[in-house]
Design an enzyme around this catalytic site. Sequence first.
Site, PDB file in Angstrom:
ATOM      1  N   TYR A  32       0.735  -1.132   0.018  1.00 31.11           N
ATOM      2  CA  TYR A  32       0.132   0.057   0.088  1.00 31.11           C
ATOM      3  C   TYR A  32       0.828   1.319   0.073  1.00 31.11           C
ATOM      4  O   TYR A  32       2.223   1.035   0.251  1.00 31.11           O
ATOM      5  CB  TYR A  32      -0.941  -0.035   1.268  1.00 31.11           C
ATOM      6  CG  TYR A  32      -0.293   0.447   2.347  1.00 31.11           C
ATOM      7  CD1 TYR A  32       0.616  -0.501   3.214  1.00 31.11           C
ATOM      8  CD2 TYR A  32      -0.552   1.528   2.963  1.00 31.11           C
ATOM      9  CE1 TYR A  32       1.251   0.049   4.558  1.00 31.11           C
ATOM     10  CE2 TYR A  32       0.054   2.097   4.288  1.00 31.11           C
ATOM     11  CZ  TYR A  32       0.919   1.137   4.880  1.00 31.11           C
ATOM     12  OH  TYR A  32       1.398   1.492   6.174  1.00 31.11           O
ATOM     13  N   LYS A 144       6.446  -1.732   2.045  1.00 35.58           N
ATOM     14  CA  LYS A 144       5.285  -1.277   2.624  1.00 35.58           C
ATOM     15  C   LYS A 144       4.180  -2.117   2.528  1.00 35.58           C
ATOM     16  O   LYS A 144       3.080  -1.978   1.382  1.00 35.58           O
ATOM     17  CB  LYS A 144       4.743   0.243   1.918  1.00 35.58           C
ATOM     18  CG  LYS A 144       4.004   1.043   2.831  1.00 35.58           C
ATOM     19  CD  LYS A 144       4.122   2.568   2.327  1.00 35.58           C
ATOM     20  CE  LYS A 144       3.161   3.390   3.256  1.00 35.58           C
ATOM     21  NZ  LYS A 144       3.077   3.448   4.877  1.00 35.58           N
ATOM     22  N   GLU A 176      12.988   2.412  13.454  1.00 30.30           N
ATOM     23  CA  GLU A 176      12.075   3.348  13.156  1.00 30.30           C
ATOM     24  C   GLU A 176      11.125   3.362  14.172  1.00 30.30           C
ATOM     25  O   GLU A 176      11.065   2.862  15.344  1.00 30.30           O
ATOM     26  CB  GLU A 176      11.416   3.256  11.617  1.00 30.30           C
ATOM     27  CG  GLU A 176      10.619   1.516  11.655  1.00 30.30           C
ATOM     28  CD  GLU A 176      10.075   1.810  10.029  1.00 30.30           C
ATOM     29  OE1 GLU A 176       9.916   2.574   9.407  1.00 30.30           O
ATOM     30  OE2 GLU A 176       9.793   0.422   9.939  1.00 30.30           O
ATOM     31  N   LEU A 200      11.260   1.271   6.680  1.00 28.93           N
ATOM     32  CA  LEU A 200      10.397   1.939   5.639  1.00 28.93           C
ATOM     33  C   LEU A 200      11.170   3.247   5.086  1.00 28.93           C
ATOM     34  O   LEU A 200      11.559   4.110   5.895  1.00 28.93           O
ATOM     35  CB  LEU A 200       9.008   2.459   6.013  1.00 28.93           C
ATOM     36  CG  LEU A 200       8.059   2.582   4.786  1.00 28.93           C
ATOM     37  CD1 LEU A 200       7.852   1.283   4.050  1.00 28.93           C
ATOM     38  CD2 LEU A 200       7.002   3.514   4.915  1.00 28.93           C
TER      39      LEU A 200
HETATM   40  N1  PDD Z   1       2.903   5.190   7.638  1.00 27.52           N
HETATM   41  N2  PDD Z   1       7.802   3.847   8.902  1.00 27.52           N
HETATM   42  C1  PDD Z   1       6.442   3.330   8.917  1.00 27.52           C
HETATM   43  C2  PDD Z   1       6.573   1.852   9.574  1.00 27.52           C
HETATM   44  C3  PDD Z   1       5.277   3.947   8.391  1.00 27.52           C
HETATM   45  O1  PDD Z   1       4.246   3.180   8.805  1.00 27.52           O
HETATM   46  C4  PDD Z   1       5.298   5.227   7.983  1.00 27.52           C
HETATM   47  C5  PDD Z   1       4.221   6.086   7.480  1.00 27.52           C
HETATM   48  C6  PDD Z   1       6.604   5.810   7.844  1.00 27.52           C
HETATM   49  C7  PDD Z   1       6.889   7.253   7.203  1.00 27.52           C
HETATM   50  O2  PDD Z   1       6.676   6.973   5.843  1.00 27.52           O
HETATM   51  P1  PDD Z   1       5.991   8.179   4.917  1.00 27.52           P
HETATM   52  O3  PDD Z   1       6.897   9.498   5.379  1.00 27.52           O
HETATM   53  O4  PDD Z   1       6.453   7.977   3.358  1.00 27.52           O
HETATM   54  O5  PDD Z   1       4.800   8.462   5.270  1.00 27.52           O
HETATM   55  C8  PDD Z   1       7.847   5.104   8.262  1.00 27.52           C
HETATM   56  C9  PDD Z   1       1.540   5.792   7.134  1.00 27.52           C
HETATM   57  C10 PDD Z   1       1.622   7.130   7.594  1.00 27.52           C
HETATM   58  C11 PDD Z   1       0.672   4.862   7.319  1.00 27.52           C
HETATM   59  O6  PDD Z   1       0.817   3.501   7.554  1.00 27.52           O
HETATM   60  O7  PDD Z   1      -0.570   5.288   7.577  1.00 27.52           O
END
Ligand code: PDD
Length: 278
Positions: A32, A144, A176, A200
């Site tokens: 996703y 993701k 993270e 991620l």
């Molecule tokens: N998640 N690490 C994890 C485990 C995450 O789920 C997310 C973001 C990030 C940050 O990635 P980005 O900057 O591309 O949003 C890092 C989104 C917000 C979610 O799952 O809803």
Amino acid sequence: MDQIYLNGSFLPRSEAQIPIMDRGFLFGDGVYELIPVFNKKVFLLEEHLKRLKNSLNLIQMNDIKGLDKIISTLIKKNTKNTFFIYLHITRGVQSSRNHIYSENIEPTILLMCEDYPSFSKNEIKQGFQATIQNDFRWMKSNIKSISLLGNVLLKNYASNNECYETLLMRDNRLTEGSTSNVFIVKDEIIYTPKLSNELLPGVTRGLLIKLLGQNNLKVIESDISQSDLINADEVWCSSSTNSVVPIIKVDNSIINDGKTGKISIKIYEIAQDFISDF
Ligand code: PDD
């Protein structure tokens, strides 16, 4: 916010249905993206689609073409100006439940608009609490993946402990947060874990590294130990839903006397300006 896209059609969310034999439902077999839309403009679309392509590739699925067109139609069909596009692709529907996937099934493609309220400037200035847990997730956190049970349990651990985020350690290395990437500051230098299969590659992480550099702030991508983390001058989390979330307490360790640090506020403001000018 009610019009969604599912497998070739736009329809009201309440009418959308997924077969029980979808591999996403049965196995969490899919990937996703969550893509911000600010004032009807998709934010960093290219970066999100590039990461999606990489996630698909890592689970042996082909790239999906035409998503940009679907996204722009969805934005036009929805009355709101600012929201997030949740884009969900599963390997598809298979006639029997089998771990081994069939090569000739069509992917399930779902796009819908979601609201995630962003923190006010006052909340950001006040800062948030975080807690540390062992990163017990799988070793492919760079994908993701829609299989988010580990992240779900870890985020709920934070929420049940009045924290914004759970910060994850593996072998005394910060990976993270459960839903975010993490930055720390020590002696005016910014550190963030280097990219690997353990975290991620956040789109916001990439943006912040670029903006920090442009503003003559030094960023080093390196290992961060638990002691580095709790003794940091500043800590913040980054994600598409809230670009910079300052952390002022990690479990019992107070960061920067419990006040939001000046670099955290500076990069928050720089990111906000970048979003407004976008
Ligand atoms: N998640 N690490 C994890 C485990 C995450 O789920 C997310 C973001 C990030 C940050 O990635 P980005 O900057 O591309 O949003 C890092 C989104 C917000 C979610 O799952 O809803």
